[in-house]
Write a protein that holds these residues in place. Structure first.
Motif, mmCIF file in Angstrom:
data_model
loop_
_atom_site.group_PDB
_atom_site.id
_atom_site.type_symbol
_atom_site.label_atom_id
_atom_site.label_comp_id
_atom_site.label_asym_id
_atom_site.label_seq_id
_atom_site.Cartn_x
_atom_site.Cartn_y
_atom_site.Cartn_z
ATOM 1 N N VAL A 90 0.840 -1.204 0.000
ATOM 2 C CA VAL A 90 0.000 0.000 0.000
ATOM 3 C C VAL A 90 0.875 1.254 0.000
ATOM 4 N N LYS A 91 1.981 1.216 0.727
ATOM 5 C CA LYS A 91 2.910 2.351 0.712
ATOM 6 C C LYS A 91 3.385 2.638 -0.710
ATOM 7 N N ARG A 92 3.763 1.593 -1.425
ATOM 8 C CA ARG A 92 4.275 1.782 -2.792
ATOM 9 C C ARG A 92 3.221 2.407 -3.693
ATOM 10 N N GLN A 93 1.978 2.009 -3.511
ATOM 11 C CA GLN A 93 0.906 2.573 -4.330
ATOM 12 C C GLN A 93 0.728 4.065 -4.061
ATOM 13 N N PHE A 94 0.858 4.466 -2.807
ATOM 14 C CA PHE A 94 0.758 5.889 -2.471
ATOM 15 C C PHE A 94 1.931 6.667 -3.058
ATOM 16 N N VAL A 95 3.126 6.107 -2.957
ATOM 17 C CA VAL A 95 4.309 6.778 -3.502
ATOM 18 C C VAL A 95 4.149 6.984 -5.005
ATOM 19 N N ASP A 96 3.628 5.972 -5.696
ATOM 20 C CA ASP A 96 3.439 6.076 -7.142
ATOM 21 C C ASP A 96 2.355 7.100 -7.493
ATOM 22 N N THR A 101 4.152 14.273 -2.845
ATOM 23 C CA THR A 101 3.707 14.302 -1.451
ATOM 24 C C THR A 101 4.695 13.535 -0.578
ATOM 25 N N VAL A 102 5.065 14.100 0.555
ATOM 26 C CA VAL A 102 5.925 13.395 1.518
ATOM 27 C C VAL A 102 5.042 12.424 2.303
ATOM 28 N N ILE A 103 5.374 11.139 2.230
ATOM 29 C CA ILE A 103 4.591 10.100 2.900
ATOM 30 C C ILE A 103 5.435 9.522 4.029
ATOM 31 N N THR A 104 4.858 9.456 5.216
ATOM 32 C CA THR A 104 5.610 8.973 6.372
ATOM 33 C C THR A 104 4.862 7.868 7.106
#
Length: 318
Positions: A90-96, A101-104
């Motif tokens: 799910v993290k990778r999908q948000f990064v893509d 956006t900075v994701i933490t």
């Protein structure tokens, strides 16, 4: 800037985010009920700059709603997850989907407050749980109450000192058990288990009371859940231990499948064994129309254990 704490305000993550925003003179945006598509509409309409979620419980439906819709996310500077599993897939999908956006991902609890934070990259290394540089006055302590040596592989209790509570209200026994002294300083240990890596980062493995003892091996459900949800046919999953005559407990999973996917335990096992040791792979599988979570978005393990007791398993492994 407008901050959007998406969890309900009964959750510490939402309370802290709202207070931090207000103390900084910012605007706080709230929604009465979580609806993934409506979250993106609100971000677009109010030009929200910071959004706060609780891991996959909100992240997975949000990223799928984002892919299915057409929303302006250009105002979103930061998206922060805490207090629940934020799985690598799910993290990778948000990064893509949100490259600007900075994701933490951060760790902590109601008792400890902030414990550590890490910026999410495209290919995060998965070490069994969130791996973050520790915050101030954060330790992992072993069974003897001593700090764990980095790189030793010892699994201990996550602990935080400094500004911590006095104790649990009218519960001296719990206070005595979870508030400890290390080298003369007072720490709180809320029940999370962790490992200190050789570089000093901390990998949070999960709550000790949810740990499954199967044939003498310890399995933390969050690690298995994160790997399960990386399978394209799995929408959500909760992992629990069920009684087993030979092993004491066997690892089991309650899975919510995506529409159109026919669950197959051998196929799931092959997927899981690419990342997990064999003893961590679920040996029993239950299917549910919907995996239940608490109002704060955390897995409802009591529901999952009751579900396995009241229904026949979809499949068992030999």
């Amino acid at each position: 800037m407008t901050w959007f704490p998406i969890p309900p305000l009964i959750h510490g993550a939402a309370q802290w985010a709202a207070l931090a925003a207000l103390f900084g003179g910012n605007t706080v945006l709230l929604t009465a009920k979580f609806d993934a598509a409506n979250v993106w509409r609100l971000i677009e309409r109010h030009r929200a700059g910071v959004a706060v979620i609780t891991g996959d419980a909100m992240g997975r439906p949000m990223i799928e709603a984002l892919r299915a819709g057409d929303y302006d996310t250009s105002s979103l500077v930061a998206l922060a997850s805490s207090a629940a599993l934020f799985s690598p897939s799910v993290k990778r999908q948000f990064v893509d989907a949100l490259p600007n956006t900075v994701i933490t991902d951060s760790i902590g609890s109601s008792e400890t407050g902030f414990g550590g934070i890490k910026i999410v990259g495209r290919d995060p290394e998965y070490a069994g749980g969130p791996r973050v540089p520790p915050g101030r006055e954060v330790l992992v302590i072993d069974e003897a109450g001593r700090p764990v040596v980095p790189g030793s592989g010892v699994i201990g209790r996550f602990a935080r000192g400094g500004h911590v509570p006095l104790g649990y209200y009218k519960d001296p026994e719990k206070t005595a058990a979870l508030f400890v002294e290390v080298d003369g300083a007072r720490y709180v240990t809320p029940g999370d288990f962790a490992r200190v890596e050789a570089d000093g980062t901390i990998t949070l493995l999960g709550r000790g009371n949810m740990c499954i003892n199967t044939g003498g091996e310890k399995v933390f459900p969050e690690e298995v859940e994160g790997t399960l949800k990386a399978h394209p046919g799995v929408f959500d999953a909760i992992v629990v231990g069920v009684p087993d005559e030979r092993l004491g407990h066997r690892v089991a999973a309650v899975v919510q499948a995506r529409p159109g996917w026919e669950p197959d335990l051998p196929e799931l096992n092959r997927h899981l064994r690419q990342s997990l040791a064999g003893y961590k792979v679920p040996r029993s599988l239950w299917l549910a129309e919907k995996v239940e979570r608490t109002p704060s978005g955390k897995p409802d393990y009591r529901w999952a254990q009751r579900y396995t007791r009241e229904r026949s398993a979809f499949a068992h492994a030999d």
